[in-house]
Enzyme design. Structure first.
Site, PDB file in Angstrom:
ATOM      1  N   HIS A 253       0.852  -1.197   0.000  1.00 26.82           N
ATOM      2  CA  HIS A 253       0.000   0.000   0.000  1.00 26.82           C
ATOM      3  C   HIS A 253       0.880   1.236   0.000  1.00 26.82           C
ATOM      4  O   HIS A 253       1.814   1.338   0.792  1.00 26.82           O
ATOM      5  CB  HIS A 253      -0.902   0.030   1.233  1.00 26.82           C
ATOM      6  CG  HIS A 253      -1.728   1.269   1.299  1.00 26.82           C
ATOM      7  ND1 HIS A 253      -2.873   1.437   0.562  1.00 26.82           N
ATOM      8  CD2 HIS A 253      -1.551   2.436   1.981  1.00 26.82           C
ATOM      9  CE1 HIS A 253      -3.373   2.633   0.784  1.00 26.82           C
ATOM     10  NE2 HIS A 253      -2.590   3.260   1.642  1.00 26.82           N
TER      11      HIS A 253
ATOM     12  N   ASP B 287     -15.291   2.599   7.019  1.00 33.61           N
ATOM     13  CA  ASP B 287     -14.261   3.575   6.660  1.00 33.61           C
ATOM     14  C   ASP B 287     -14.737   4.485   5.533  1.00 33.61           C
ATOM     15  O   ASP B 287     -14.463   5.681   5.529  1.00 33.61           O
ATOM     16  CB  ASP B 287     -12.963   2.874   6.259  1.00 33.61           C
ATOM     17  CG  ASP B 287     -11.965   3.899   5.737  1.00 33.61           C
ATOM     18  OD1 ASP B 287     -11.573   4.773   6.525  1.00 33.61           O
ATOM     19  OD2 ASP B 287     -11.635   3.864   4.542  1.00 33.61           O
TER      20      ASP B 287
ATOM     21  N   ARG C  55     -14.929  12.728   7.440  1.00 33.23           N
ATOM     22  CA  ARG C  55     -13.698  13.411   7.883  1.00 33.23           C
ATOM     23  C   ARG C  55     -13.257  14.437   6.851  1.00 33.23           C
ATOM     24  O   ARG C  55     -12.804  15.531   7.186  1.00 33.23           O
ATOM     25  CB  ARG C  55     -12.592  12.386   8.139  1.00 33.23           C
ATOM     26  CG  ARG C  55     -12.823  11.575   9.413  1.00 33.23           C
ATOM     27  CD  ARG C  55     -11.916  10.350   9.470  1.00 33.23           C
ATOM     28  NE  ARG C  55     -10.529  10.686   9.310  1.00 33.23           N
ATOM     29  CZ  ARG C  55      -9.641   9.927   8.648  1.00 33.23           C
ATOM     30  NH1 ARG C  55     -10.008   8.790   8.099  1.00 33.23           N
ATOM     31  NH2 ARG C  55      -8.400  10.314   8.531  1.00 33.23           N
TER      32      ARG C  55
ATOM     33  N   SER D 171      -7.988   3.928   9.215  1.00 34.59           N
ATOM     34  CA  SER D 171      -8.670   3.982   7.922  1.00 34.59           C
ATOM     35  C   SER D 171      -7.914   3.127   6.890  1.00 34.59           C
ATOM     36  O   SER D 171      -8.486   2.247   6.240  1.00 34.59           O
ATOM     37  CB  SER D 171      -8.745   5.448   7.477  1.00 34.59           C
ATOM     38  OG  SER D 171      -9.026   5.558   6.117  1.00 34.59           O
TER      39      SER D 171
ATOM     40  N   LYS E 108      -8.853  -1.246   5.517  1.00 29.73           N
ATOM     41  CA  LYS E 108      -9.045  -1.693   4.129  1.00 29.73           C
ATOM     42  C   LYS E 108      -7.991  -2.724   3.747  1.00 29.73           C
ATOM     43  O   LYS E 108      -8.287  -3.735   3.113  1.00 29.73           O
ATOM     44  CB  LYS E 108      -8.975  -0.493   3.176  1.00 29.73           C
ATOM     45  CG  LYS E 108     -10.169   0.435   3.299  1.00 29.73           C
ATOM     46  CD  LYS E 108     -10.009   1.692   2.475  1.00 29.73           C
ATOM     47  CE  LYS E 108      -9.024   2.646   3.094  1.00 29.73           C
ATOM     48  NZ  LYS E 108      -9.241   4.058   2.934  1.00 29.73           N
TER      49      LYS E 108
END
Ligand code: URA
Length: 433
Positions: free
Chosen positions: A82, A161, A168, A183, A187
């Site tokens: 990621h 999320d 947010r 968050s 995922k």
């Protein structure tokens, strides 16, 4: 349990219990807790923070709010990566096939681009015929056959999320390490890989502008992943300057292909080798030094390029474009930005270069905006290069001539040319294992 009491507790700097956090996330996902209460809670977290235990529980609760992908049928070799997002970041297109060529299993869900950063799914869709929406059965079949498949992120993944992130975004409560970490990790964990490598970017084009915040985010995410049973590591990498030379979807695919064909694009190759080595080391449980050697060999021998072709072909993409990238459709308008003075390129604001590419049509400002796959920028000079007046700084590609003026203004505002040679900054600034 009254939500108002939980907000009060957090406002006073107290830690919430496991049960309180899970009820909060569950109630919010089901629509039983209104946005105004959840945004008050998020704001309290922004000011008061959350301890590690709270952050872990919040991550776990958000992960469990929707589907949790089970990749255990592929054994312990499943790896994922990621990136917190950057400009010119095409690393997934390179390191996915490298890891798969070396026997790791890459069953990956990726996102689309928003704002100044690009998304892997958009880059892949710039390859004619490539399918990013597959049924779960077909996705697993392809992973089994070729060791790699990449699809768009399911809307069923971590819905808590999804809801909380838009809230947010609208209430100025993005900027909190526990909220960002939970968050992202909710995922990533729901996507199922046993080993996860995080590329936490820092610098002008990154979400985390300073090193210390990036390092804290990296440490928090690594610890959450480990506590929830995954093999984890994070690299903190520079995003003061775009990665590589290409910014924009098909332009970036072409650059990724060049790296896999052995072209030396130093910064891009270095970051990719570091990330892929971490993936292979975790996925195959071998030393980092051994993994590094295998990764370099997989690139230099062409094995990773062959794996790229196998993967792209299996998902319907036209592999002739990979053999001969000049076949990618070129944007109708090409424009060269020239240096208006002589000197060293002293700094480049990566975010505004991303914004310039977006202005040319390469990105979207809103979720459903269309994208021009051939639009973008190829840099001809990067930080530290010496340019003469009139030298080409960058080449713009676009389908709309009228976009050029605005993009040029952004580009010029992003590039500082001066008399002094800038200090060389490190690409890989830190790591957390
Ligand atoms: N990316 C995410 O997915 N979540 C955040 O909170 C910030 C960036």
């Amino acid at each position: 349990m009254r939500v108002k009491d939980l907000i009060e507790k957090k406002k006073n700097g107290e830690a919430l219990t496991d049960n309180e956090l899970r009820c909060l996330i569950e109630g919010y996902t089901k629509g039983e807790i209104p946005d105004y209460q959840m945004s008050a809670f998020a704001m309290a977290v922004c000011f008061r923070g959350m301890d590690f235990e709270e952050t872990k529980v919040m991550t776990d609760a958000m992960m469990r709010s929707g589907d949790v992908v089970d990749l255990s049928l592929f054994g312990d070799t499943t790896v994922d990566k990621h990136s917190t997002g950057g400009v010119g970041d095409k690393t997934s297109l390179i390191i996915g096939p490298v890891a798969a060529a070396l026997g790791c299993t890459v069953a990956k869900m990726s996102g689309r681009g928003l704002g100044h950063t690009g998304g892997t799914v958009d880059k892949l869709e710039s390859i004619e015929g490539f399918e990013t929406e597959l049924s779960t059965e077909r996705f697993y079949e392809l992973v089994k056959e070729t060791g790699i498949a990449v699809v768009g992120q399911s809307t069923e993944l971590a819905p808590a999320d999804k809801k909380l992130y838009s809230l947010r975004d609208a209430t100025s409560t993005v900027n909190s390490i526990p909220l960002i970490a939970s968050s992202i990790m909710s995922k990533k964990l729901a996507a199922g890989a046993k080993s996860i490598v995080l590329d936490v970017k820092t610098g002008s084009g990154a979400f985390m502008k300073d090193y210390e915040s990036a390092a804290e985010l990296a440490r928090t995410m690594v610890e959450i992943g480990k506590a929830l049973g995954r093999n984890m590591c994070a690299l903190i990498t520079d995003m003061d300057t775009p990665l590589g030379y290409a910014v924009g979807n098909s332009l970036e695919v072409k650059e990724a292909v060049a790296v896999l064909k052995g072209e030396d694009i130093p910064d891009l190759r270095k970051v990719c080798v570091a990330l892929a080595s971490s993936m292979v080391s975790l996925g195959k449980n071998i030393s980092l030094a051994h993994a590094e050697k295998l990764v370099s060999e997989a690139i230099d021998s062409g094995a990773a390029f062959e794996k790229l072709k196998e993967w792209i072909g299996a998902q319907g993409g036209n592999t002739a474009l990979l053999d001969d990238p000049t076949l990618f459709p070129e944007a109708p308008f090409k424009y060269e930005v020239k240096a208006d003075r002589e000197g060293y390129v002293f700094s480049m604001d990566a975010e505004n270069i991303g914004n310039a590419a977006c202005t040319l049509g390469a990105g979207r400002l809103r979720k459903d905006d269309p994208i021009d796959y051939s639009a973008g920028i190829v840099l001809k000079a990067k930080t530290g290069d010496y340019v003469k007046c009139g030298d080409t700084l960058a080449v713009f590609y676009t389908s709309e001539r009228s976009f050029i003026e605005g993009a040029e203004a952004l580009y010029r505002s992003a590039v500082v040319i001066g008399e002094n040679k800038p200090e060389v900054t490190k690409l890989i600034l830190g790591e957390v294992r």
